[in-house]
Enzyme design. Structure first.
Site, short mmCIF file in Angstrom:
data_model
loop_
_atom_site.label_atom_id
_atom_site.label_comp_id
_atom_site.label_asym_id
_atom_site.label_seq_id
_atom_site.Cartn_x
_atom_site.Cartn_y
_atom_site.Cartn_z
N PRO A 186 79.30 15.62 101.39
CA PRO A 186 77.84 15.46 101.34
C PRO A 186 77.21 16.83 101.18
O PRO A 186 77.45 17.74 101.99
CB PRO A 186 77.51 14.86 102.72
CG PRO A 186 78.61 15.36 103.62
CD PRO A 186 79.83 15.52 102.76
N MET A 187 76.42 17.02 100.13
CA MET A 187 75.80 18.33 99.87
C MET A 187 74.32 18.15 99.57
O MET A 187 73.93 17.43 98.65
CB MET A 187 76.51 19.02 98.70
CG MET A 187 77.93 19.45 99.02
SD MET A 187 78.76 20.23 97.62
CE MET A 187 79.21 18.75 96.66
N CYS A 225 75.23 21.25 109.78
CA CYS A 225 74.31 21.98 108.92
C CYS A 225 73.86 23.28 109.60
O CYS A 225 73.35 23.25 110.73
CB CYS A 225 73.09 21.14 108.57
SG CYS A 225 71.95 22.00 107.46
N LYS A 280 80.64 15.01 111.04
CA LYS A 280 81.00 16.24 110.31
C LYS A 280 80.47 17.42 111.09
O LYS A 280 79.29 17.48 111.45
CB LYS A 280 80.41 16.24 108.89
CG LYS A 280 80.90 17.40 108.04
CD LYS A 280 80.44 17.25 106.58
CE LYS A 280 81.13 18.28 105.69
NZ LYS A 280 80.65 19.65 105.93
N GLY A 316 86.50 22.68 103.53
CA GLY A 316 86.37 24.12 103.39
C GLY A 316 87.44 24.75 102.53
O GLY A 316 88.62 24.68 102.83
N ASP A 317 87.02 25.33 101.40
CA ASP A 317 87.90 26.07 100.49
C ASP A 317 88.96 25.19 99.82
O ASP A 317 90.05 25.68 99.49
CB ASP A 317 88.59 27.24 101.21
CG ASP A 317 87.59 28.25 101.77
OD1 ASP A 317 86.42 28.24 101.33
OD2 ASP A 317 87.97 29.03 102.66
N GLY A 339 83.87 20.08 98.03
CA GLY A 339 82.43 20.24 97.88
C GLY A 339 82.08 21.04 96.65
O GLY A 339 82.00 20.51 95.55
#
Length: 354
Positions: free
Chosen positions: A24-25, A108, A147, A209-210, A232
């Site tokens: 989710p972005m 966030c 998350k 992440g990454d 992402g």
């Protein structure tokens, strides 16, 4: 040990058909982005974060995030807020909209979210965080996911203390992005924390992440024991990255394929947001799609300066005429917009557009 990324797994009673989750972005994960992610192999897609306060006040733009198409499932809709009762009501609304999973944002790092007591701030307020998860889990008849980041400060291990408590409160899965809120997106994600979290909870953990390549995805899954990886930024304007992670080395997309996907993305985003909002929203996507040596750099600047999205489509077709046939094929496969769920009980339309 090689992990089969195409293998299905479960979040309680929801089957996820691959071990790849599309993140989710904010400002990215519109419906067109999610549907494209499903086509390219994401087993689970997620909405951008939806304000529970916006839902409570029936804000038209916020309600617009709740449009769900049949080809998105399984779908997680992410909500954020700081009040358990308000979050519970938001959960009921997103389930009514068609969410298969309610995702709660405790990650966030952006100031306008954390200053309200939401997002990553809740990692330092475990009592409130657990109360939110418990309230949402009681309100929703679908699985609840959370998350989170490692914590607010660099070096924090707050995620390891709070994670098991969130599971006890009702979380059916956890996603960990092991950077601190202070780091934002700098430095490296410390997936040794992901491995520790996997050892401490008895629900699936998603590693975020990454995750930028198949090799990285395989390494993270093998060393952490996570159930899935979340992709992402690597997928922004580049859905082909999802297939490459799932399948290994695949051919780079042709100019015609890039142009066709961008044209469909533009048209679907206009349908969702309306021309006025979409024209500004889409500008960042032009660079994402057309970069990586796919088109000359001045071409992106030319698209950004065009007055309408139809002008953009016309220019793309002129630059890659063979894209027209691909666009026709892609659009023929899209479900009828009439199949989207309408929340008839709401006092305003969620189709207000621009």
């Amino acid at each position: 040990m090689q992990v089969d990324l195409r293998e299905s797994w479960w979040i309680r009673d929801v089957e996820i058909p691959s071990r790849l989750v599309l993140a989710p972005m904010a400002g990215v994960s519109v419906q067109a982005f999610r549907r494209q992610g499903r086509r390219y192999g994401a087993g689970l897609v997620c909405s951008e974060m939806v304000s529970c306060a916006g839902l409570e006040h029936r804000n038209e733009r916020t309600l617009g995030y709740l449009r769900v198409a049949r080809d998105e499932h399984p779908l997680a809709i992410q909500i954020f807020g700081s009040e358990p009762t308000v979050m519970a009501e938001a959960a009921r609304m997103v389930v009514a909209a068609g969410a298969d999973i309610v995702d709660i944002n405790f990650g966030c790092p952006v100031r306008k979210v954390t200053k309200t007591g939401a997002g990553a701030t809740l990692l330092e307020d475990p009592e409130r965080a657990c109360a939110i998860v418990a309230a949402v889990a009681e309100a929703a008849d679908v699985p609840v996911s959370v998350k989170m980041r490692r914590g607010l400060a660099n070096g924090s291990r707050a995620c390891l203390q709070i994670g098991p408590r969130l599971v006890e409160a009702g979380a059916a899965t956890l996603t960990l992005h092991p950077r601190s809120a202070r780091q934002m997106y700098t430095g490296e994600a410390d997936h040794s924390l992901t491995a520790e979290l996997v050892d401490r909870v008895d629900v699936p953990v998603i590693a975020s992440g990454d995750i930028t390549s198949r090799a990285r995805a395989q390494t993270v899954l093998a060393t952490t024991g996570a159930a899935a990886v979340m992709v992402g930024r690597a997928a922004q304007g580049n859905p082909w990255a999802l297939t490459q992670i799932l399948e290994g080395e695949t051919a780079e997309p042709t100019r015609e394929e890039v142009a066709a996907e961008l044209i469909v993305f533009v048209r679907e985003t206009v349908r969702e947001l309306g021309e006025h909002r979409a024209s500004g929203f889409l500008k960042k996507f032009y660079g994402w799609y057309l970069g990586r040596g796919r088109f000359p750099r001045p071409f992106k600047q030319e698209l950004v300066q065009l007055e309408s999205t139809e002008d953009v489509v016309t220019r793309l077709l002129a630059a890659a005429p063979g894209a027209a046939e691909l666009v026709e094929r892609l659009e023929a496969e899209l479900p009828d917009p009439a199949d989207e769920i309408l929340l008839d009980s709401m006092p305003i339309s969620i189709y207000g557009g621009g």
